[in-house]
Scaffold this motif. Structure first.
Motif, PDB file in Angstrom:
ATOM      1  N   ARG A 193      -9.174  -3.525 -11.483  1.00 37.42           N
ATOM      2  CA  ARG A 193      -8.449  -3.630 -10.166  1.00 37.42           C
ATOM      3  C   ARG A 193      -9.127  -4.787  -9.315  1.00 37.42           C
ATOM      4  NH1 ARG A 193      -9.987   1.266  -5.966  1.00 37.42           N
ATOM      5  NH2 ARG A 193     -12.176   0.882  -5.938  1.00 37.42           N
ATOM      6  N   GLU A 194      -8.214  -5.241  -8.448  1.00 42.53           N
ATOM      7  CA  GLU A 194      -9.006  -6.303  -7.323  1.00 42.53           C
ATOM      8  C   GLU A 194      -8.434  -5.909  -5.999  1.00 42.53           C
ATOM      9  OE1 GLU A 194      -7.864 -10.246  -8.485  1.00 42.53           O
ATOM     10  OE2 GLU A 194      -8.753 -10.387 -10.431  1.00 42.53           O
ATOM     11  N   ASP A 237      -8.277   0.865   5.808  1.00 41.99           N
ATOM     12  CA  ASP A 237      -9.047  -0.360   5.564  1.00 41.99           C
ATOM     13  C   ASP A 237      -8.421  -1.328   6.463  1.00 41.99           C
ATOM     14  OD1 ASP A 237      -7.246  -1.678   4.112  1.00 41.99           O
ATOM     15  OD2 ASP A 237      -7.765  -0.659   2.222  1.00 41.99           O
ATOM     16  N   ARG A 293     -11.965 -12.440  -7.732  1.00 50.14           N
ATOM     17  CA  ARG A 293     -11.170 -12.771  -8.891  1.00 50.14           C
ATOM     18  C   ARG A 293     -11.648 -13.521  -9.665  1.00 50.14           C
ATOM     19  NH1 ARG A 293      -6.425 -13.765  -6.032  1.00 50.14           N
ATOM     20  NH2 ARG A 293      -6.458 -11.558  -5.965  1.00 50.14           N
ATOM     21  N   SER A 303      -0.997 -10.605  -4.996  1.00 53.12           N
ATOM     22  CA  SER A 303      -1.653 -10.195  -3.647  1.00 53.12           C
ATOM     23  C   SER A 303      -2.010 -11.046  -2.796  1.00 53.12           C
ATOM     24  CB  SER A 303      -2.547  -8.991  -4.162  1.00 53.12           C
ATOM     25  OG  SER A 303      -2.245  -7.696  -4.515  1.00 53.12           O
ATOM     26  N   SER A 304      -2.816 -12.087  -3.374  1.00 50.98           N
ATOM     27  CA  SER A 304      -3.328 -13.010  -2.330  1.00 50.98           C
ATOM     28  C   SER A 304      -2.266 -13.890  -1.722  1.00 50.98           C
ATOM     29  CB  SER A 304      -4.222 -13.872  -3.160  1.00 50.98           C
ATOM     30  OG  SER A 304      -5.514 -13.475  -3.460  1.00 50.98           O
ATOM     31  N   ASP A 332       0.837  -1.258  -0.125  1.00 48.64           N
ATOM     32  CA  ASP A 332      -0.202  -0.002   0.058  1.00 48.64           C
ATOM     33  C   ASP A 332       1.045   1.189  -0.175  1.00 48.64           C
ATOM     34  OD1 ASP A 332      -2.449  -1.196   0.471  1.00 48.64           O
ATOM     35  OD2 ASP A 332      -1.448  -2.259   2.152  1.00 48.64           O
ATOM     36  N   LYS A 381       1.237   2.327  -7.351  1.00 54.69           N
ATOM     37  CA  LYS A 381       0.659   1.510  -8.377  1.00 54.69           C
ATOM     38  C   LYS A 381      -0.266   2.342  -9.289  1.00 54.69           C
ATOM     39  CE  LYS A 381      -1.077  -1.621  -5.693  1.00 54.69           C
ATOM     40  NZ  LYS A 381      -0.682  -0.869  -4.263  1.00 54.69           N
ATOM     41  N   ARG A 434      -4.505   9.746   3.904  1.00 53.20           N
ATOM     42  CA  ARG A 434      -5.843   8.874   4.557  1.00 53.20           C
ATOM     43  C   ARG A 434      -5.984   9.515   5.955  1.00 53.20           C
ATOM     44  NH1 ARG A 434      -5.049   5.941   0.490  1.00 53.20           N
ATOM     45  NH2 ARG A 434      -5.009   3.781   0.281  1.00 53.20           N
ATOM     46  N   LEU A 478     -12.966  -5.163   2.841  1.00 50.42           N
ATOM     47  CA  LEU A 478     -12.102  -3.890   3.267  1.00 50.42           C
ATOM     48  C   LEU A 478     -12.625  -3.187   4.402  1.00 50.42           C
ATOM     49  CD1 LEU A 478     -10.328  -2.519   0.200  1.00 50.42           C
ATOM     50  CD2 LEU A 478      -9.479  -4.264   1.734  1.00 50.42           C
ATOM     51  N   TYR A 508     -11.466 -12.936  -1.647  1.00 44.89           N
ATOM     52  CA  TYR A 508     -10.601 -12.390  -2.734  1.00 44.89           C
ATOM     53  C   TYR A 508     -10.757 -13.292  -3.839  1.00 44.89           C
ATOM     54  CZ  TYR A 508      -8.250  -8.598   0.051  1.00 44.89           C
ATOM     55  OH  TYR A 508      -8.145  -7.456   0.860  1.00 44.89           O
ATOM     56  N   LEU A 524      -6.927  -3.966   5.602  1.00 44.77           N
ATOM     57  CA  LEU A 524      -5.439  -4.599   5.606  1.00 44.77           C
ATOM     58  C   LEU A 524      -4.605  -3.585   5.873  1.00 44.77           C
ATOM     59  CD1 LEU A 524      -5.115  -7.273   4.082  1.00 44.77           C
ATOM     60  CD2 LEU A 524      -7.408  -6.525   3.870  1.00 44.77           C
ATOM     61  N   TYR A 548      -0.419 -11.496   0.881  1.00 44.55           N
ATOM     62  CA  TYR A 548      -1.233 -10.732   1.858  1.00 44.55           C
ATOM     63  C   TYR A 548      -1.990 -12.111   2.803  1.00 44.55           C
ATOM     64  CZ  TYR A 548      -0.806  -5.813   0.388  1.00 44.55           C
ATOM     65  OH  TYR A 548      -0.367  -4.574   0.251  1.00 44.55           O
TER      66      TYR A 548
HETATM   67  P1  TYD Z   1      -6.095  -1.686  -3.007  1.00 47.31           P
HETATM   68  O1  TYD Z   1      -7.383  -1.587  -4.104  1.00 47.31           O
HETATM   69  O2  TYD Z   1      -4.707  -1.731  -3.803  1.00 47.31           O
HETATM   70  O3  TYD Z   1      -6.140  -0.512  -1.859  1.00 47.31           O
HETATM   71  P2  TYD Z   1      -5.775   0.732  -1.959  1.00 47.31           P
HETATM   72  O4  TYD Z   1      -6.706   1.480  -2.869  1.00 47.31           O
HETATM   73  O5  TYD Z   1      -5.875   1.119  -0.424  1.00 47.31           O
HETATM   74  O6  TYD Z   1      -4.086   0.917  -2.593  1.00 47.31           O
HETATM   75  O7  TYD Z   1      -6.119  -3.210  -2.140  1.00 47.31           O
HETATM   76  C1  TYD Z   1      -6.882  -3.148  -1.328  1.00 47.31           C
HETATM   77  C2  TYD Z   1      -6.142  -4.057  -0.101  1.00 47.31           C
HETATM   78  O8  TYD Z   1      -6.547  -5.496  -0.314  1.00 47.31           O
HETATM   79  C3  TYD Z   1      -4.598  -3.959  -0.100  1.00 47.31           C
HETATM   80  O9  TYD Z   1      -4.370  -3.561   1.188  1.00 47.31           O
HETATM   81  C4  TYD Z   1      -4.257  -5.405  -0.578  1.00 47.31           C
HETATM   82  C5  TYD Z   1      -5.395  -6.064  -0.094  1.00 47.31           C
HETATM   83  N1  TYD Z   1      -5.396  -7.399  -0.753  1.00 47.31           N
HETATM   84  C6  TYD Z   1      -5.224  -8.707  -0.319  1.00 47.31           C
HETATM   85  O10 TYD Z   1      -5.039  -8.686   0.707  1.00 47.31           O
HETATM   86  N2  TYD Z   1      -5.518  -9.797  -1.125  1.00 47.31           N
HETATM   87  C7  TYD Z   1      -5.868  -9.766  -2.450  1.00 47.31           C
HETATM   88  O11 TYD Z   1      -5.718 -10.750  -3.231  1.00 47.31           O
HETATM   89  C8  TYD Z   1      -5.815  -8.497  -3.077  1.00 47.31           C
HETATM   90  C9  TYD Z   1      -6.424  -8.271  -4.530  1.00 47.31           C
HETATM   91  C10 TYD Z   1      -5.748  -7.385  -2.368  1.00 47.31           C
END
Ligand code: TYD
Length: 205
Positions: A38-39, A153, A73, A99-100, A12, A16, A149, A54, A69, A155, A103
């Motif tokens: 986006r995901e 959220d 996807r 990301s999965s 974060d 990106k 911020r 979130l 997640y 995460l 994270y």
């Molecule tokens: P993101 O949209 O990049 O958040 P931001 O707009 O705050 O940058 O992603 C949301 C959060 O979800 C980010 O903290 C990472 C998390 N995430 C996972 O934990 N697993 C996943 O598979 C994905 C796609 C995101």
């Protein structure tokens, strides 16, 4: 023209969305049609799932989080990304299965191979042509976030050691698949990162 699937990954606050916007306008100048995604949250269903994942208050069990997640996807890939690739578009997506793994696997301490396999099942084995990893020290990412911020959220609110594990996991993933990943230091200037990305993407067009 064949489609191209490019994903952006990183902690974060790694920049990106800035890089995605710059790459999108350059690709448009090259005459390509771009689909930005986006995901979580690339589709209508995904927007609802994103809200749950979130912003829902209270505990979500790690495996439930991984499945949410994965559900986002599966729907995103089936209804938006595959059709775009079949049309020959370039898909630029903020976050995907790496990301999965980072994270939920390293962060939540689930088995990274199981998390990856779950994602691959969800996406019917679709892997990106290129994954750009914007690598950033998690303390720098945190201070960048702090400037933008007022609320975090679920995460983002995780502690520094969670984000340190996420970063280490990303770097391991990149080491394991050097031909898919382009790793760039997110602390570099916006323009130097953008030009390194353009140079690599140009080889794929
Ligand atoms: P993101 O949209 O990049 O958040 P931001 O707009 O705050 O940058 O992603 C949301 C959060 O979800 C980010 O903290 C990472 C998390 N995430 C996972 O934990 N697993 C996943 O598979 C994905 C796609 C995101």
């Amino acid at each position: 023209m064949s489609g191209l699937f490019i994903t952006l990954e990183g902690g974060d606050g790694s920049g990106k969305s800035t890089q995605s916007a710059l790459l999108a306008s350059w690709l448009e100048e090259q005459g390509r049609t771009i689909v930005l995604s986006r995901e979580p949250g690339g589709t209508e269903l995904g927007v609802e799932l994103r809200e749950i994942i979130l912003h829902r208050r209270g505990y979500i069990a790690p495996r439930a989080e991984a499945l949410l997640y994965a559900a986002d996807r599966a729907h995103n890939i089936a209804t938006k990304i595959r059709p775009a690739l079949e049309r020959g578009d370039v898909v630029l997506q903020d976050r995907y299965l790496d990301s999965s793994v980072a994270y939920q696997g390293a962060g939540r301490v689930l088995d990274p191979t199981e998390v990856r396999n779950l994602s691959l099942w969800a996406a019917e084995d679709l892997l990106p042509d290129l994954t750009i990893l914007l690598d950033l020290d998690e303390t720098v990412g945190r201070s960048r976030l702090d400037q933008s911020r007022t609320q975090y959220d679920r995460l983002e609110a995780e502690k520094q050691d969670f984000h340190a594990r996420v970063r280490a996991s990303y770097l391991e993933l990149a080491d394991a698949e050097p031909e898919r990943f382009l790793v760039l230091p997110a602390a570099d200037s916006i323009e130097s990162i953008a030009s390194a990305i353009r140079a690599r993407v140009a080889t794929l067009l």
